[in-house]
Design a protein around this motif. Structure first.
Motif, PDB file in Angstrom:
ATOM      1  N   GLY A  14       0.815  -1.220  -0.305  1.00 45.90           N
ATOM      2  CA  GLY A  14       0.191  -0.155   0.218  1.00 45.90           C
ATOM      3  C   GLY A  14       0.891   1.758   0.108  1.00 45.90           C
ATOM      4  N   GLY A  15       0.055   2.445   0.444  1.00 49.78           N
ATOM      5  CA  GLY A  15       1.128   3.690   0.045  1.00 49.78           C
ATOM      6  C   GLY A  15       1.049   4.166  -0.787  1.00 49.78           C
ATOM      7  N   GLY A  16       0.221   3.800  -2.052  1.00 49.09           N
ATOM      8  CA  GLY A  16       0.696   4.395  -3.304  1.00 49.09           C
ATOM      9  C   GLY A  16      -0.506   5.304  -3.072  1.00 49.09           C
ATOM     10  N   SER A  17      -0.618   6.134  -3.970  1.00 46.07           N
ATOM     11  CA  SER A  17      -1.785   7.319  -4.611  1.00 46.07           C
ATOM     12  C   SER A  17      -1.996   6.922  -6.326  1.00 46.07           C
ATOM     13  CB  SER A  17      -1.074   8.907  -4.907  1.00 46.07           C
ATOM     14  OG  SER A  17      -1.634   9.946  -5.275  1.00 46.07           O
ATOM     15  N   ASP A  18      -3.542   7.603  -6.330  1.00 45.30           N
ATOM     16  CA  ASP A  18      -4.666   7.155  -7.263  1.00 45.30           C
ATOM     17  C   ASP A  18      -4.392   7.669  -8.247  1.00 45.30           C
ATOM     18  OD1 ASP A  18      -5.607   5.262  -6.031  1.00 45.30           O
ATOM     19  OD2 ASP A  18      -7.265   6.222  -4.802  1.00 45.30           O
ATOM     20  N   ASP A  19      -3.911   8.958  -8.137  1.00 42.85           N
ATOM     21  CA  ASP A  19      -2.892  10.136  -8.952  1.00 42.85           C
ATOM     22  C   ASP A  19      -1.431  10.484  -9.126  1.00 42.85           C
ATOM     23  OD1 ASP A  19      -2.967  12.033 -10.554  1.00 42.85           O
ATOM     24  OD2 ASP A  19      -3.890  14.068  -9.791  1.00 42.85           O
ATOM     25  N   PRO A  20      -1.301   9.926 -10.246  1.00 40.90           N
ATOM     26  CA  PRO A  20      -0.013   9.796 -10.684  1.00 40.90           C
ATOM     27  C   PRO A  20       0.801  11.560 -10.225  1.00 40.90           C
ATOM     28  CG  PRO A  20      -0.685   9.643 -12.619  1.00 40.90           C
ATOM     29  CD  PRO A  20      -1.609   9.658 -11.449  1.00 40.90           C
ATOM     30  N   ASN A  21      -0.148  12.378 -10.610  1.00 44.98           N
ATOM     31  CA  ASN A  21       0.696  13.561 -10.282  1.00 44.98           C
ATOM     32  C   ASN A  21       1.001  14.493  -8.666  1.00 44.98           C
ATOM     33  OD1 ASN A  21       1.398  13.945 -13.007  1.00 44.98           O
ATOM     34  ND2 ASN A  21      -1.470  14.537 -13.357  1.00 44.98           N
ATOM     35  N   VAL A  22       0.349  13.462  -8.241  1.00 40.78           N
ATOM     36  CA  VAL A  22       0.063  14.006  -6.747  1.00 40.78           C
ATOM     37  C   VAL A  22       1.022  12.731  -5.754  1.00 40.78           C
ATOM     38  CG1 VAL A  22      -1.135  13.892  -4.562  1.00 40.78           C
ATOM     39  CG2 VAL A  22      -1.964  14.633  -6.481  1.00 40.78           C
ATOM     40  N   PHE A  23       1.786  13.204  -4.780  1.00 38.51           N
ATOM     41  CA  PHE A  23       2.693  12.556  -3.718  1.00 38.51           C
ATOM     42  C   PHE A  23       2.668  11.955  -2.688  1.00 38.51           C
ATOM     43  CE2 PHE A  23       6.231  11.515  -1.222  1.00 38.51           C
ATOM     44  CZ  PHE A  23       7.360  11.079  -1.737  1.00 38.51           C
ATOM     45  N   ASN A  24       2.622  11.258  -2.378  1.00 39.80           N
ATOM     46  CA  ASN A  24       1.883  10.351  -0.947  1.00 39.80           C
ATOM     47  C   ASN A  24       2.634  10.326   0.017  1.00 39.80           C
ATOM     48  OD1 ASN A  24       0.283   9.641   0.712  1.00 39.80           O
ATOM     49  ND2 ASN A  24      -0.909   7.782  -0.585  1.00 39.80           N
ATOM     50  N   TYR A  25       2.634  10.966   0.969  1.00 37.84           N
ATOM     51  CA  TYR A  25       3.690  10.745   1.677  1.00 37.84           C
ATOM     52  C   TYR A  25       3.205   9.675   2.610  1.00 37.84           C
ATOM     53  CZ  TYR A  25       5.766  15.126   0.487  1.00 37.84           C
ATOM     54  OH  TYR A  25       6.438  16.606  -0.136  1.00 37.84           O
ATOM     55  N   GLU A  26       2.132   9.161   2.726  1.00 39.10           N
ATOM     56  CA  GLU A  26       2.086   7.581   3.579  1.00 39.10           C
ATOM     57  C   GLU A  26       3.302   6.922   3.490  1.00 39.10           C
ATOM     58  OE1 GLU A  26      -1.082   5.098   5.410  1.00 39.10           O
ATOM     59  OE2 GLU A  26      -1.507   6.710   4.992  1.00 39.10           O
ATOM     60  N   MET A  27       3.679   6.223   2.261  1.00 38.05           N
ATOM     61  CA  MET A  27       5.136   5.490   1.776  1.00 38.05           C
ATOM     62  C   MET A  27       5.663   5.817   2.527  1.00 38.05           C
ATOM     63  SD  MET A  27       6.209   5.160  -2.165  1.00 38.05           S
ATOM     64  CE  MET A  27       6.844   6.692  -2.664  1.00 38.05           C
ATOM     65  N   PHE A  28       6.188   7.133   2.954  1.00 39.26           N
ATOM     66  CA  PHE A  28       7.265   6.810   3.730  1.00 39.26           C
ATOM     67  C   PHE A  28       7.362   6.922   5.324  1.00 39.26           C
ATOM     68  CE2 PHE A  28       8.945   8.686  -0.191  1.00 39.26           C
ATOM     69  CZ  PHE A  28       9.810   8.626  -0.197  1.00 39.26           C
ATOM     70  N   ASN A  29       6.188   6.730   6.142  1.00 37.59           N
ATOM     71  CA  ASN A  29       5.768   5.970   6.909  1.00 37.59           C
ATOM     72  C   ASN A  29       6.629   4.946   7.665  1.00 37.59           C
ATOM     73  OD1 ASN A  29       4.343   3.839   6.938  1.00 37.59           O
ATOM     74  ND2 ASN A  29       2.634   4.434   7.540  1.00 37.59           N
ATOM     75  N   THR A  30       6.492   5.574   9.216  1.00 38.83           N
ATOM     76  CA  THR A  30       7.335   4.326   9.994  1.00 38.83           C
ATOM     77  C   THR A  30       6.515   3.006   9.202  1.00 38.83           C
ATOM     78  OG1 THR A  30       7.136   6.207  11.559  1.00 38.83           O
ATOM     79  CG2 THR A  30       7.642   3.889  12.574  1.00 38.83           C
ATOM     80  N   ARG A  31       5.186   2.394   9.606  1.00 38.28           N
ATOM     81  CA  ARG A  31       5.030   0.962   9.730  1.00 38.28           C
ATOM     82  C   ARG A  31       6.051   0.500   8.316  1.00 38.28           C
ATOM     83  NH1 ARG A  31      -0.648   0.293   7.319  1.00 38.28           N
ATOM     84  NH2 ARG A  31       0.403   0.424   5.774  1.00 38.28           N
ATOM     85  N   ARG A  32       6.040   1.673   6.984  1.00 38.13           N
ATOM     86  CA  ARG A  32       6.574   0.734   6.318  1.00 38.13           C
ATOM     87  C   ARG A  32       8.448   1.024   6.203  1.00 38.13           C
ATOM     88  NH1 ARG A  32       2.299   2.637   4.403  1.00 38.13           N
ATOM     89  NH2 ARG A  32       0.777   1.633   2.802  1.00 38.13           N
ATOM     90  N   LEU A  33       8.685   2.322   6.696  1.00 40.09           N
ATOM     91  CA  LEU A  33      10.514   2.331   6.945  1.00 40.09           C
ATOM     92  C   LEU A  33      11.150   0.849   8.049  1.00 40.09           C
ATOM     93  CD1 LEU A  33      10.508   5.886   6.184  1.00 40.09           C
ATOM     94  CD2 LEU A  33      11.171   3.265   4.309  1.00 40.09           C
TER      95      LEU A  33
END
Length: 86
Positions: free
Chosen positions: A42-61
């Motif tokens: 998970g953590g991706g964005s539906d819109d490729p032009n919008v950056f999602n910072y959820e990708m870099f949360n503690t759970r994933r890192l």
């Protein structure tokens, strides 16, 4: 003359390579691996032009990679574990 020694033929016994303890440790390792990969997803964005910072949360890192490494270590321990002979 020489005495003949009678050899008794023993039938080979069937035995598993791993014991119940090995399979329990393997199961724990598989659960840790599955949980780590689920947390990593998970953590991706539906819109490729919008950056999602959820990708870099503690759970994933931190949490997910640690669980995956612990799962791999548990699998190696399960394969190498040999119980004491009685």
């Amino acid at each position: 003359m020489a005495k003949e020694i009678k050899k008794t033929e023993e039938k080979p016994r069937f035995s598993f390579v791993f014991t119940k303890t090995n399979y329990i440790i393997m199961g724990i390792g598989l659960v840790l691996l599955a949980l780590g990969y689920i947390l990593l997803a998970g953590g991706g964005s539906d819109d490729p032009n919008v950056f999602n910072y959820e990708m870099f949360n503690t759970r994933r890192l931190y949490v997910a990679p640690i669980l995956i490494i612990l799962g791999l270590i548990a699998e190696v321990v399960a394969i190498m574990y040999k119980p004491k002979e009685q």
